[in-house]
Design a protein around this motif. Sequence first.
Motif, PDB file in Angstrom:
ATOM      1  N   GLY A 867       0.823  -1.203   0.000  1.00 17.88           N
ATOM      2  CA  GLY A 867       0.000   0.000   0.000  1.00 17.88           C
ATOM      3  C   GLY A 867       0.861   1.258   0.000  1.00 17.88           C
ATOM      4  N   PHE A 868       0.294   2.349  -0.441  1.00 15.26           N
ATOM      5  CA  PHE A 868       1.055   3.605  -0.414  1.00 15.26           C
ATOM      6  C   PHE A 868       0.121   4.793  -0.287  1.00 15.26           C
ATOM      7  CE2 PHE A 868       0.204   2.834  -4.921  1.00 15.26           C
ATOM      8  CZ  PHE A 868      -0.262   4.074  -5.334  1.00 15.26           C
ATOM      9  N   THR A 869       0.704   5.909   0.041  1.00 13.02           N
ATOM     10  CA  THR A 869      -0.040   7.149   0.196  1.00 13.02           C
ATOM     11  C   THR A 869       0.717   8.261  -0.513  1.00 13.02           C
ATOM     12  OG1 THR A 869      -0.732   6.416   2.368  1.00 13.02           O
ATOM     13  CG2 THR A 869      -0.956   8.748   1.929  1.00 13.02           C
ATOM     14  N   VAL A 870       0.042   9.021  -1.297  1.00  9.29           N
ATOM     15  CA  VAL A 870       0.649  10.213  -1.907  1.00  9.29           C
ATOM     16  C   VAL A 870      -0.178  11.415  -1.470  1.00  9.29           C
ATOM     17  CG1 VAL A 870       1.420  11.314  -4.039  1.00  9.29           C
ATOM     18  CG2 VAL A 870       1.268   8.814  -3.922  1.00  9.29           C
ATOM     19  N   LYS A 871       0.521  12.403  -0.907  1.00  8.14           N
ATOM     20  CA  LYS A 871      -0.204  13.602  -0.435  1.00  8.14           C
ATOM     21  C   LYS A 871      -0.025  14.742  -1.424  1.00  8.14           C
ATOM     22  CE  LYS A 871      -0.237  12.546   4.417  1.00  8.14           C
ATOM     23  NZ  LYS A 871       0.719  12.312   5.490  1.00  8.14           N
ATOM     24  N   PHE A 872      -1.111  15.337  -1.772  1.00  6.16           N
ATOM     25  CA  PHE A 872      -1.085  16.456  -2.730  1.00  6.16           C
ATOM     26  C   PHE A 872      -1.429  17.743  -2.002  1.00  6.16           C
ATOM     27  CE2 PHE A 872      -1.718  12.691  -5.213  1.00  6.16           C
ATOM     28  CZ  PHE A 872      -1.036  12.929  -6.403  1.00  6.16           C
ATOM     29  N   ARG A 873      -0.724  18.822  -2.389  1.00  5.54           N
ATOM     30  CA  ARG A 873      -1.019  20.126  -1.784  1.00  5.54           C
ATOM     31  C   ARG A 873      -1.171  21.171  -2.869  1.00  5.54           C
ATOM     32  NH1 ARG A 873       0.588  20.262   3.678  1.00  5.54           N
ATOM     33  NH2 ARG A 873       0.810  22.514   3.563  1.00  5.54           N
TER      34      ARG A 873
END
Length: 873
Positions: A867-873
């Motif tokens: 699993g992975f998480t990518v955070k966008f701003r």
Amino acid sequence: MRTVSHILVAVAAFSISGVVAQNYDVSSSAPGYAIKGKVHKTRSGLEIPLELNDGDGVDLYGKTIRDLVVNVDFETADRLHVKIGDKDEKQIPVPDHAYGLERPKTRKPAKKLNYDFKYTENPFGFQVIRKVDKEVIFDTSDYPLVFEDQYLELSTAVPNDANLYGIGEVTAPFRRNNEQNVTTVFARDAGTPFYENIYGAHPYYNEIRKGKAHGVFLLNAHGMDVFFSEGRVTYKVIGGVLEFYFFVPKDGKPNSVLEKYTDLVGKPFMPAMWMLGWHHCRYGFKNISHVNWAVDGYAKANIPLETIWVDIDYMDHMKDFTFDEINFPEESMVALSEKMHANNQRMITMVDPALSNNDSYLPYEHGKEMDVFMKNSDGSEYIGQVWPGFTVFPDWWHPNVTEYWDYWIIDWMKKLDLDGLWIDMNEPASFCLGSCGDGKANTDPPLQWELPEEDQIRIHAEEEAALKARGVSIPGDDRNLLYPNYAINSGGGNLSERTAPMTSLHHGGISHYDYHNLYGHAECSLTRNSLLKYKPDERPFILTRSSFSGSGQYVGHWTGDNHSSWAKLKNSIAEIFNFQMFGIAYSGADVCGFFDNATETLCTRWMEIGAFYPFARNHNTLVASHQEPFLWERTAEASRRALAVRYALLPYYYTLFEEAHRVGTGVWRPLIFAHPEVDAFLDNDVQTLVGTDILLTPVVEENATSVEGQFPEGIWYDWYTYESHVSTSPEEKVTLEAEMEHIPVHIRGGAILPLKTPAYLVKDTYASPYTLLVALDQDGEAEGRLYIDDQHSVQQPATSDITFSYKRGVLRAKGKFDYADAEKVGTIKIVGADDLTTASYNGKKFDLESKDGAIVLEGADIELTCGFTVKFR
Ligand SMILES: *[C@@H]1O[C@H](CO)[C@@H](O)[C@H](O)[C@H]1NC(C)=O
Ligand SMILES: *[C@@H]1O[C@H](CO)[C@@H](O)[C@H](O)[C@H]1NC(C)=O
Ligand SMILES: *[C@@H]1O[C@H](CO)[C@@H](O)[C@H](O)[C@H]1NC(C)=O
Ligand SMILES: *[C@@H]1O[C@H](CO)[C@@H](O)[C@H](O)[C@H]1NC(C)=O
Ligand SMILES: *[C@@H]1O[C@H](CO)[C@@H](O)[C@H](O)[C@H]1NC(C)=O
Ligand SMILES: *[C@@H]1O[C@H](CO)[C@@H](O)[C@H](O)[C@H]1NC(C)=O
Ligand SMILES: *[C@@H]1O[C@H](CO)[C@@H](O)[C@H](O)[C@H]1NC(C)=O
Ligand SMILES: CC(=O)N[C@H]1CO[C@H](CO)[C@@H](O)[C@@H]1O
């Protein structure tokens, strides 16, 4: 492959007296049945004894059967089984076998039923009630039941102008509630005339009522007429028993109905990835160089081609398992197969069930020795006529036939190292009326439609006389099998027209009359097993023409011999919807049309939508002019553009096929099945949802440069520009630009699509890293799924099943990440957000680029191993 349209003209000239459109009325004069004796509780439901009421109006079309038994099984919370059979069990049901339907064994009644079952005593009738809203979805109580050896009649009340979908196989609009109309279910070789019975038999319908769906399946393989008229559905069946299944899922969703239906009949088979590539075929390739010309033409024009098909042209005098030594010598066919494989492409050939009865033809001698061919009622070999001339027909119910068929199929597959088989003419088709006599003529009989009309009429009369001379029934069976009193509305006229005589025999003394609709289905099952013996761990590829309920677990289907016409282009969509509903997810129509000559514009528009068919193949007939897509500039350009979309979507398609295989839902879905509550979608059988997230709005009108489409509520993004369309009213018709080379494709806001970079071949396409396309809904959220396996094996030791979600600027992937050679995500595109500039993943920061309407993260290099998480701003 083919039927010959001219025969329709010829047959019409015979003035078919036995075939008049039948009375649409139910038999109101019939006395009906009453409950006689005690209703028993059984392990899984009820057993209700019935006896005929006194009165006139018996023996309407057959011999009345006095004593019946109704078995009601509350099989599951959403599936009810109601079987009305003769007490003596003389009637022939669909066998409880892979060549019929293997019934689930129910030990105890399900709990918490989503339906009620009620019955009346005299006359006997029953109701099925959807519990959630007390809607009576099936109600026979106002119509007398008729139960005779060769005529069963049962009606249910439905609302006026009901929303009925299904009963096939037929070329007709998707919604089937034409006033006073009849659909005949009887497998028949006919070049897709509108509204007539054609190749397959699917006595199943879905109804949408008050925004909720249910399904009704009459498990019966006899010829039948199903009338959809105002306020009523009537079945008129010429044999067997009335074995109904009702599917009433609690949520009333059409997808849930399909899930329940395929729980019973079998889930669609799982195709290998390559099968989702583009296929090309033509009947009428003159020689092997001609086939190579087509393969090379695709390559030169850079139009993706995954699989080349060779029709019966390759055969010596059209005999199965042989080669035309001049135009298609064996070594040239082997060389073609080697060339295709060397280029990571595939090859498929046709095999027909009918085999030449030439004494010096090995497959015939072998089969004769094993005694595997169908018999006449007097025990002699049944001889018909198909492409090679006089032929015999394997009897799929013979104990020796498995060994026989395995031998020839495996030998053939090996000889050419084939990737799959195309099984045609398995209604079964034969060009005589029933029998072609003793088949002892010294030369091949001429194809009848090539003879002068007076000869055709003479031959037909001779055939009829010969057929009658053998008797209309089988010794020991007093039914009139050739000319039952109730003549179903078969477009072919009498039942034995262009097929085996109804009096011919299968092993065990079963008449063809009782198994006709199962012939193709049995061949599908048997052939699949042969291919599994050939390569036990490769998913078999089989495409069939004839099918029955449940064939989808073995095979795919093409909709047969259509025409290069705008009407057939449009209708191909409804036909594919039907087969999605019948559990044959891998289905498609001959792109650009089979009969007649395609024009550049027709073929262009057809390639555009055909590129998205679950099974996508261009196919053409002998006398028609060429329609290879590279032959016209505009067609070539449209094909490249549309196929680039399909190939980009391969992971999405594959994931949908996995869902179809596991759950039973269709890959192509009509809007009304996605949104049964939206009346405006009831008749929309042109726009197509691929799964839930891709909406196709094809042009199916000549010369149009724009097209009207409807959109379910929400945001829809143009595939090519990401321009958004916000729909607040699905009723609204939106005009979309559609210049010649363009098919409008939209992405549902709220979807995350796993994509690949399209290449010429499926393999090369798959070699690229994934792009995740995140299309945001109004709340800035989205979800998606990706299934990964090795793309071709039957057994999968480890697979990945990943769900993606995007919420408040965070993209998350979770699920199962077991597939060994996990691939990578290279690019993430966000559509529908304009204020994002950076992203972080695994401690790394990325600058985002705003490009062509999307916000793009390139070079992500995320391995799909966990699993992975990518955070966008
Ligand atoms: C169909 O069968 C009827 C007998 O029921 C016969 O009179 C008629 O000629 C047949 N028609 C054809 C086309 O075979
Ligand atoms: C069935 O419906 C079609 C289309 O509405 C119509 O053309 C045809 O005549 C109808 N058939 C009958 C038997 O009513
Ligand atoms: C093969 O068929 C094509 C098309 O009809 C023809 O042009 C060509 O001469 C044929 N080639 C051979 C080797 O027969
Ligand atoms: C099966 O084939 C063998 C020959 O291989 C033959 O002797 C036998 O009779 C056949 N069985 C049946 C049931 O016909
Ligand atoms: C049987 O096949 C052989 C070899 O192809 C052919 O020469 C012969 O004419 C055929 N016989 C019949 C009766 O068709
Ligand atoms: C189709 O085109 C061929 C030439 O390629 C021609 O011989 C034939 O007559 C045409 N058929 C029709 C129905 O127009
Ligand atoms: C389409 O355009 C062609 C060429 O102008 C014309 O011959 C044809 O009749 C048009 N078709 C329709 C359905 O308007
Ligand atoms: C049997 C049938 O449906 N025939 C139609 C096929 O399509 C052509 C147009 O290409 C129509 O003219 C036929 O009526």
